[in-house]
Design a protein around this motif. Structure first.
Motif, PDB file in Angstrom:
ATOM      1  N   ASP A  35      70.018  14.029  39.614  1.00 13.66           N
ATOM      2  CA  ASP A  35      71.196  14.572  40.273  1.00 13.66           C
ATOM      3  C   ASP A  35      70.697  15.490  41.371  1.00 13.66           C
ATOM      4  O   ASP A  35      69.948  16.434  41.100  1.00 13.66           O
ATOM      5  CB  ASP A  35      72.054  15.373  39.284  1.00 13.66           C
ATOM      6  CG  ASP A  35      72.834  14.456  38.363  1.00 13.66           C
ATOM      7  OD1 ASP A  35      72.975  13.263  38.697  1.00 13.66           O
ATOM      8  OD2 ASP A  35      73.308  14.927  37.323  1.00 13.66           O
ATOM      9  N   THR A  36      71.083  15.196  42.581  1.00 15.00           N
ATOM     10  CA  THR A  36      70.517  15.912  43.717  1.00 15.00           C
ATOM     11  C   THR A  36      71.562  16.764  44.423  1.00 15.00           C
ATOM     12  O   THR A  36      72.669  16.311  44.694  1.00 15.00           O
ATOM     13  CB  THR A  36      69.917  14.901  44.726  1.00 15.00           C
ATOM     14  OG1 THR A  36      69.179  13.929  43.997  1.00 15.00           O
ATOM     15  CG2 THR A  36      68.987  15.593  45.700  1.00 15.00           C
ATOM     16  N   PHE A  37      71.213  18.005  44.684  1.00 12.14           N
ATOM     17  CA  PHE A  37      72.095  18.941  45.366  1.00 12.14           C
ATOM     18  C   PHE A  37      71.360  19.484  46.588  1.00 12.14           C
ATOM     19  O   PHE A  37      70.133  19.504  46.617  1.00 12.14           O
ATOM     20  CB  PHE A  37      72.482  20.094  44.440  1.00 12.14           C
ATOM     21  CG  PHE A  37      73.115  19.613  43.167  1.00 12.14           C
ATOM     22  CD1 PHE A  37      74.481  19.405  43.090  1.00 12.14           C
ATOM     23  CD2 PHE A  37      72.330  19.338  42.057  1.00 12.14           C
ATOM     24  CE1 PHE A  37      75.064  18.936  41.928  1.00 12.14           C
ATOM     25  CE2 PHE A  37      72.914  18.866  40.876  1.00 12.14           C
ATOM     26  CZ  PHE A  37      74.277  18.665  40.813  1.00 12.14           C
ATOM     27  N   PHE A  38      72.139  19.962  47.542  1.00 17.28           N
ATOM     28  CA  PHE A  38      71.505  20.403  48.782  1.00 17.28           C
ATOM     29  C   PHE A  38      72.007  21.760  49.247  1.00 17.28           C
ATOM     30  O   PHE A  38      73.163  22.119  49.027  1.00 17.28           O
ATOM     31  CB  PHE A  38      71.771  19.379  49.900  1.00 17.28           C
ATOM     32  CG  PHE A  38      71.100  18.061  49.667  1.00 17.28           C
ATOM     33  CD1 PHE A  38      69.795  17.862  50.050  1.00 17.28           C
ATOM     34  CD2 PHE A  38      71.791  17.032  49.036  1.00 17.28           C
ATOM     35  CE1 PHE A  38      69.171  16.657  49.818  1.00 17.28           C
ATOM     36  CE2 PHE A  38      71.171  15.814  48.789  1.00 17.28           C
ATOM     37  CZ  PHE A  38      69.853  15.635  49.187  1.00 17.28           C
ATOM     38  N   ALA A  39      71.107  22.485  49.892  1.00 12.02           N
ATOM     39  CA  ALA A  39      71.490  23.679  50.630  1.00 12.02           C
ATOM     40  C   ALA A  39      70.834  23.546  51.994  1.00 12.02           C
ATOM     41  O   ALA A  39      69.715  23.047  52.109  1.00 12.02           O
ATOM     42  CB  ALA A  39      71.012  24.935  49.920  1.00 12.02           C
ATOM     43  N   GLU A  40      71.543  23.992  53.032  1.00 12.25           N
ATOM     44  CA  GLU A  40      71.053  23.751  54.391  1.00 12.25           C
ATOM     45  C   GLU A  40      70.401  24.963  55.029  1.00 12.25           C
ATOM     46  O   GLU A  40      69.822  24.876  56.101  1.00 12.25           O
ATOM     47  CB  GLU A  40      72.210  23.293  55.280  1.00 12.25           C
ATOM     48  CG  GLU A  40      72.834  22.018  54.788  1.00 12.25           C
ATOM     49  CD  GLU A  40      74.068  21.636  55.602  1.00 12.25           C
ATOM     50  OE1 GLU A  40      74.171  22.066  56.759  1.00 12.25           O
ATOM     51  OE2 GLU A  40      74.912  20.909  55.061  1.00 12.25           O
ATOM     52  N   ASP A  41      70.517  26.123  54.407  1.00 16.48           N
ATOM     53  CA  ASP A  41      69.886  27.304  54.994  1.00 16.48           C
ATOM     54  C   ASP A  41      69.561  28.336  53.918  1.00 16.48           C
ATOM     55  O   ASP A  41      69.918  28.177  52.749  1.00 16.48           O
ATOM     56  CB  ASP A  41      70.784  27.919  56.076  1.00 16.48           C
ATOM     57  CG  ASP A  41      72.130  28.325  55.520  1.00 16.48           C
ATOM     58  OD1 ASP A  41      72.170  29.051  54.502  1.00 16.48           O
ATOM     59  OD2 ASP A  41      73.149  27.912  56.086  1.00 16.48           O
ATOM     60  N   GLY A  42      68.869  29.367  54.344  1.00 19.25           N
ATOM     61  CA  GLY A  42      68.412  30.384  53.417  1.00 19.25           C
ATOM     62  C   GLY A  42      69.543  31.176  52.778  1.00 19.25           C
ATOM     63  O   GLY A  42      69.382  31.723  51.680  1.00 19.25           O
ATOM     64  N   MET A  43      70.687  31.243  53.465  1.00 21.76           N
ATOM     65  CA  MET A  43      71.815  31.995  52.941  1.00 21.76           C
ATOM     66  C   MET A  43      72.427  31.317  51.719  1.00 21.76           C
ATOM     67  O   MET A  43      72.693  31.944  50.707  1.00 21.76           O
ATOM     68  CB  MET A  43      72.910  32.140  54.018  1.00 21.76           C
ATOM     69  CG  MET A  43      72.564  33.102  55.112  1.00 21.76           C
ATOM     70  SD  MET A  43      72.771  34.801  54.567  1.00 21.76           S
ATOM     71  CE  MET A  43      74.537  34.986  54.838  1.00 21.76           C
ATOM     72  N   GLY A  60      66.764  11.366  53.330  1.00 26.67           N
ATOM     73  CA  GLY A  60      65.583  10.767  52.710  1.00 26.67           C
ATOM     74  C   GLY A  60      65.404  11.220  51.270  1.00 26.67           C
ATOM     75  O   GLY A  60      65.158  10.421  50.373  1.00 26.67           O
ATOM     76  N   TYR A  61      65.547  12.513  51.044  1.00 26.91           N
ATOM     77  CA  TYR A  61      65.457  13.058  49.687  1.00 26.91           C
ATOM     78  C   TYR A  61      66.548  12.479  48.798  1.00 26.91           C
ATOM     79  O   TYR A  61      66.324  12.128  47.651  1.00 26.91           O
ATOM     80  CB  TYR A  61      65.648  14.585  49.712  1.00 26.91           C
ATOM     81  CG  TYR A  61      64.445  15.384  50.104  1.00 26.91           C
ATOM     82  CD1 TYR A  61      63.299  15.375  49.323  1.00 26.91           C
ATOM     83  CD2 TYR A  61      64.470  16.200  51.223  1.00 26.91           C
ATOM     84  CE1 TYR A  61      62.199  16.150  49.668  1.00 26.91           C
ATOM     85  CE2 TYR A  61      63.385  16.980  51.584  1.00 26.91           C
ATOM     86  CZ  TYR A  61      62.253  16.949  50.798  1.00 26.91           C
ATOM     87  OH  TYR A  61      61.179  17.712  51.138  1.00 26.91           O
ATOM     88  N   HIS A  62      67.752  12.420  49.365  1.00 28.01           N
ATOM     89  CA  HIS A  62      68.899  11.944  48.606  1.00 28.01           C
ATOM     90  C   HIS A  62      68.654  10.539  48.067  1.00 28.01           C
ATOM     91  O   HIS A  62      68.817  10.278  46.873  1.00 28.01           O
ATOM     92  CB  HIS A  62      70.150  11.966  49.499  1.00 28.01           C
ATOM     93  CG  HIS A  62      71.370  11.464  48.812  1.00 28.01           C
ATOM     94  ND1 HIS A  62      72.087  12.241  47.927  1.00 28.01           N
ATOM     95  CD2 HIS A  62      71.989  10.270  48.860  1.00 28.01           C
ATOM     96  CE1 HIS A  62      73.098  11.529  47.471  1.00 28.01           C
ATOM     97  NE2 HIS A  62      73.071  10.331  48.021  1.00 28.01           N
ATOM     98  N   VAL A  63      68.230   9.638  48.969  1.00 31.04           N
ATOM     99  CA  VAL A  63      67.991   8.250  48.590  1.00 31.04           C
ATOM    100  C   VAL A  63      66.884   8.171  47.543  1.00 31.04           C
ATOM    101  O   VAL A  63      67.022   7.534  46.501  1.00 31.04           O
ATOM    102  CB  VAL A  63      67.622   7.410  49.841  1.00 31.04           C
ATOM    103  CG1 VAL A  63      67.144   6.026  49.439  1.00 31.04           C
ATOM    104  CG2 VAL A  63      68.807   7.328  50.781  1.00 31.04           C
ATOM    105  N   LEU A  64      65.792   8.864  47.828  1.00 30.32           N
ATOM    106  CA  LEU A  64      64.626   8.801  46.949  1.00 30.32           C
ATOM    107  C   LEU A  64      64.929   9.361  45.551  1.00 30.32           C
ATOM    108  O   LEU A  64      64.642   8.735  44.531  1.00 30.32           O
ATOM    109  CB  LEU A  64      63.481   9.605  47.584  1.00 30.32           C
ATOM    110  CG  LEU A  64      62.181   9.663  46.794  1.00 30.32           C
ATOM    111  CD1 LEU A  64      61.518   8.303  46.758  1.00 30.32           C
ATOM    112  CD2 LEU A  64      61.234  10.693  47.404  1.00 30.32           C
ATOM    113  N   LEU A  65      65.523  10.539  45.506  1.00 27.77           N
ATOM    114  CA  LEU A  65      65.742  11.207  44.215  1.00 27.77           C
ATOM    115  C   LEU A  65      66.863  10.536  43.426  1.00 27.77           C
ATOM    116  O   LEU A  65      66.798  10.405  42.205  1.00 27.77           O
ATOM    117  CB  LEU A  65      66.053  12.687  44.439  1.00 27.77           C
ATOM    118  CG  LEU A  65      64.875  13.494  44.996  1.00 27.77           C
ATOM    119  CD1 LEU A  65      65.328  14.868  45.450  1.00 27.77           C
ATOM    120  CD2 LEU A  65      63.770  13.624  43.960  1.00 27.77           C
TER     121      LEU A  65
END
Ligand code: CA
Length: 131
Positions: free
Chosen positions: A29-37, A18-23
């Motif tokens: 330019d959208t980047f992602f991290a999936e956890d706190g590490m 959802g974020y990817h599409v919207l941003l």
């Protein structure tokens, strides 16, 4: 002119999409991290203009991530939008106290999110803000 970079820290795949599409459709330019590490590693690597941080994360929740970001000199000035669907009042207060610039309740409103991102991305690239 380069696009503003947004780092989204979110463990839920559908929410990330959802974020990817919207941003992306709004020119970020959208980047992602999936956890706190990986969140802090990714932030260091991308040096984003804005960070969107989910509170409920595996391997260190959002508050731990926020603390780590604030403790890192190269990352401490990046504006953070904290997003959560639980314990709205206490979470909001705690997040803002910990240095978050904004708090958004899940499910967020697209327009509200984009307005926040735009404001904060602009803020971080200017040395002074006056209104
Ligand atoms: Ca989550």
């Amino acid at each position: 002119m380069s696009n503003k970079k947004v780092l989204v820290i979110e463990d839920d795949r559908d929410v990330r999409l959802g974020y990817h599409v919207l941003l992306k459709s709004s020119g970020y330019d959208t980047f992602f991290a999936e956890d706190g590490m990986t969140a802090v590693t990714e932030a260091r690597k991308q040096q984003p203009d804005v960070i969107i941080l989910d509170l409920g994360l595996p391997a260190g929740d959002g508050f731990v991530v926020l603390e780590r970001l604030r403790a890192n000199t190269s990352l401490s000035l990046i504006p953070v939008i904290v997003v959560s669907g639980r314990d709205i009042h206490s979470s909001k207060e705690r997040a803002l106290k910990a240095g978050a610039k904004a708090f958004l309740q899940k499910p967020w409103d697209d327009r509200e999110l984009l307005t926040l991102v735009r404001q904060l991305a602009g803020q971080s690239s200017m040395s002074a803000s006056s209104t």
